[in-house]
Design an enzyme around this catalytic site. Structure first.
Site, PDB file in Angstrom:
ATOM      1  N   CYS A   1     -33.612 -13.844  -5.248  1.00  0.00           N
ATOM      2  CA  CYS A   1     -35.046 -13.815  -5.571  1.00  0.00           C
ATOM      3  C   CYS A   1     -35.555 -12.379  -5.356  1.00  0.00           C
ATOM      4  O   CYS A   1     -35.289 -11.774  -4.312  1.00  0.00           O
ATOM      5  CB  CYS A   1     -35.800 -14.783  -4.653  1.00  0.00           C
ATOM      6  SG  CYS A   1     -37.594 -14.591  -4.775  1.00  0.00           S
TER       7      CYS A   1
ATOM      8  N   ASP B   1     -30.155 -17.418  -5.346  1.00  0.00           N
ATOM      9  CA  ASP B   1     -30.217 -18.450  -6.385  1.00  0.00           C
ATOM     10  C   ASP B   1     -28.776 -18.754  -6.791  1.00  0.00           C
ATOM     11  O   ASP B   1     -27.964 -17.823  -6.927  1.00  0.00           O
ATOM     12  CB  ASP B   1     -30.954 -17.910  -7.638  1.00  0.00           C
ATOM     13  CG  ASP B   1     -32.468 -17.859  -7.411  1.00  0.00           C
ATOM     14  OD1 ASP B   1     -32.970 -18.638  -6.571  1.00  0.00           O
ATOM     15  OD2 ASP B   1     -33.136 -17.032  -8.058  1.00  0.00           O
TER      16      ASP B   1
END
Ligand code: CA
Ligand code: CA
Ligand code: CA
Ligand code: CA
Ligand code: CA
Ligand code: CA
Ligand code: CA
Ligand code: CA
Ligand code: CA
Ligand code: CA
Ligand code: CA
Ligand code: CA
Ligand code: CA
Ligand code: CA
Ligand code: CA
Ligand code: CA
Lengths: 131, 131, 131, 131, 131, 131, 131, 131, 131, 131
Positions: free
Chosen positions: F46, F53
């Site tokens: 992120c 992620d």
């Protein structure tokens, strides 16, 4: 193929962030409750090639009077992201760190790694406190 | 149907490449860690017809002070590709080769072969070191 | 690691056994019947490393007046076992061989290969007879 | 292996029991209702070797004013048990027999056969009444 | 076996409780929202033997300005419990009852019945309002 | 909790290694073959929190006369490991890089990311060459 | 059973926290990228009994130049927790709130609610911008 | 319904072909290897109605110095096809036949039959050699 | 809601049809064979509301010299259809009825009921003959 | 981000509604029947952030002479909805409340919570009455 040699800088064991781990009080210390945390998004790298390993870490323990606080556990496990470490050594390192934090009655750590070169690896280590 | 007899040359046991196997040091020899490798893409051939067998090999062991290096294990298992060998004999051959390499505390080798003529085969063999 | 270079002899396209393919009469040529064969145990090798590819071949076609005899199809697909060929080229070679054998109204060949280096590949090619 | 040749007597198409089929009135003939019957336990035999084929037959149709009575359909499909018939021909024979019985607006018959020699077969045939 | 004939009293269509159905206002009548209710525990009986049919009813509709209240729908569907009715007729009866209650823009009713004598049945009927 | 702010150094877009990408000749350029690569072990971070992620990237394209070489594609995708990038932007960056490399007839890139804060994300972008 | 009537205070629509929603810039506004968010842990309550509804909300849209920031979306959806609202109305309320925030090219909101009284509900609403 | 009585001729136990069974030498007699064969396509018939039973037979044994040759096992199991025999008796008959052939250290035979009249049956019998 | 009170007449325990149960001779009384019947379509009703319970009944036993005939078992279980009985009492009633019929060496009866008010129930009772 | 701090008022343990729990007589007190209730829709909140936890509660017990009435159990579990409580404490609180109500021979309570910050939690506690 030379261009595929050594493309990433691989962190050493020092990058594993043990200090961030936090314990919180468990209100039922004598209940012999069995607690299991499952982190399906664990990743570290191969110590030689730097290529990533992906797996699921499962931590099962019978707490004495302390639980590990989940957000601190998450940040601790995330800190393995760029560390070069054999899959069979990951479970032993996590067991020792959490044993020191929680002094549990019993603890088992399992790592189920996705296939690398077609072969997947599962490693499990168990600890029981001598009474 | 004569044209379906003996269409492939079938390799003998000598094609099994045991020399390529390599051991690496295990940093937690007394941890009694249980390690399991799963190779879902194992293939060998029927000693009579040369038709292929496809299956999953699972190697579970408690290492003493040595782990098998995964890339060498992959190339060793790949060397069975054109070898004529009964599915029930595959597990025993792999157990003996890895026992000699690793001198493990305990080892179990399982082979789950896809159906041949509608019948699928599972073979499992276990070894425990006398102490 | 030099010992891992070029461990296997890789067969050329000539090892693909097209002669063994056999057609049998289809009793409902105008029925526009759609036929699909699924071979989940297809294997060939990488043209550079000789390492194995494993996948599922699906052959879907609308026969004119001929069906391919299944045992001959099995031996034809098995003959790719030690052939070095890109996964994207496999589907085109199979389509051309079966098109010549069956002169079908329509045919689609799909290959779904297991992961290699973590990445799995699907290739699909379609043929429709101009009328 | 001679002892494996011709071990079973294979019934001809005459053993298919079309007479037992029975139609019952459908109370909503103009509703364009779509009806699908699934028989997962269909079996017939290979016309050459007598070895069994096992598969799932799916019959989808838009009835005009007649439904096929399920018990009669079950006994009709069971009568294929020892009949030697190619899997691609099974769907056409069933479509024709039920078309004659029901005069449906539309009908599709699909057969999904388990693997034989590792290869599984799906055959589908469709019929629409010209209006 | 005589003792297996006619063991249950089978209710007629009059036992189907249409009066209990209730509509409630839909706050977004022009939104063309698509609504689907799934009742996996529908049961009725065979009109001849009284043996039970078990299946899943799915009701999909685009409401105009009314929704069916779920508890009333549940009691309405439960009222089929001892009614003798062909599976192919169940979907038409439910469609007509709910069409009268809701005057929907469009509605589809599907019934997927478990196997009876090894054969499972799926029936689907659709209604669109002419505009 | 201050100790959880900014714990990792987040790489910029420059860390994305486009140079390593390699094309190889496709032997059936006019076959309109459809090729799909699936990488289930994609990871990036992120841009604000540095938290990881994890997702599956699917690349589907109709090659003109070039295929992407799989090992180079793997190393290219691995280079996103510590890059801060929105999941919705990942698919667009990969599409543009591969479009420049392959000049394909058509290409679709999809990313299915695991849940973050309980919500999982899927992003898909498509490109067709104007003819 | 009187003791089961009205046991919880049910929040009105005012408790739905639309202000917390936040948009972030999308770097590929003309890419026609399709984005889908899946929240499997949505809960609200029945407006009459206060008993909980549990379901999965799926939001699919083609962004113009704005994306919804995921953490704000999570807190917005969580604010439905004690709100009394019909499942069929939930999807329309979410569509309208996000349409105002993002002005998307297209958006579809789906809610799949677990069974209540044995019946599960799915509601879907779609919006396309007139151009 | 008279037309549904006695429609098939049901073979007696004499049709079970025990002679075709063949043993082959096992090269690791003292390894205590556990071998399991799974035949998912077993079929026999009800001794009263002649209606078919379909199930999966699993044979698990610890061989002494003999293995059963798979093709002979397949033809032996196929010979039950039209034999009238209770499902609970099938497992005992197979155990006795294979016990005589192989003189195993231990053997377990399991039959999992599909539903008949909605009820499915599993039968298991075990044998251990007294030492 | 008054209209939802007492909508169905609920049968008493007398409606359970124990007389229809039939035993047949078991040809291997000393084999200690373990037999399991699974009826996934069991239904009875709540003794207070009359609303239906749906579940799976599993009967596992080691027969002495008698088996229960399956068609009679099916009709016996069907006779619970409109009987008001607690799920936890169902397993005990079935165990006692079958114990009296078969005088088995051992028997276990399990009921897995679908959710009612969101909560599903499993009940299991076991019986061993004192020797 | 300040706007995300403390958005919900979190109920204390006093909101847990133990009074609503109700016991009903068990007609087979000496049968040692094992009963298991599964509630897949349990929810409570984190004591610090107020963010929701979602999980499945499983209650397994051997009743003496009392069963818990399911509707009362449902309302009791629903009363945790807005209570701030650690997942590891939930199982202990439920065990104690039900132990007091039922005085069971034995009871085990398990909670399987969905992932929070990617990590899912399972907690289990067991109680046996000293005899
Ligand atoms: Ca390794
Ligand atoms: Ca063999
Ligand atoms: Ca060779
Ligand atoms: Ca390739
Ligand atoms: Ca065939
Ligand atoms: Ca019917
Ligand atoms: Ca770095
Ligand atoms: Ca995001
Ligand atoms: Ca409130
Ligand atoms: Ca509702
Ligand atoms: Ca005959
Ligand atoms: Ca039977
Ligand atoms: Ca009645
Ligand atoms: Ca109950
Ligand atoms: Ca409150
Ligand atoms: Ca927690």
């Amino acid at each position: 193929m030379s261009k595929y040699d050594k493309r990433w800088d691989i962190d050493g064991y020092d990058a594993i962030d043990t200090d961030i781990l936090e314990a919180i009080p468990f209100e039922y210390p004598d209940s012999h409750t069995e607690v299991k945390y499952i982190e399906p998004e664990f990743t570290s790298v191969c110590p030689w090639t730097g290529l990533p390993d992906f797996g699921t870490i499962t931590i099962k323990y019978i707490p004495s009077d302390k639980l590990v606080e989940l957000k601190s556990l998450k940040y601790y496990l995330n800190s393995f992201r760029n560390v070069g470490i054999l899959q069979e050594h990951v479970v032993n390192r996590i067991l020792n760190d959490l044993k020191n934090l929680l002094d549990p009655i019993e603890m088992t750590v399992t790592a189920e790694f996705n296939a690398r070169g077609g072969i997947s690896t599962v490693a499990t280590v168990n600890y029981k406190k001598e009474i």
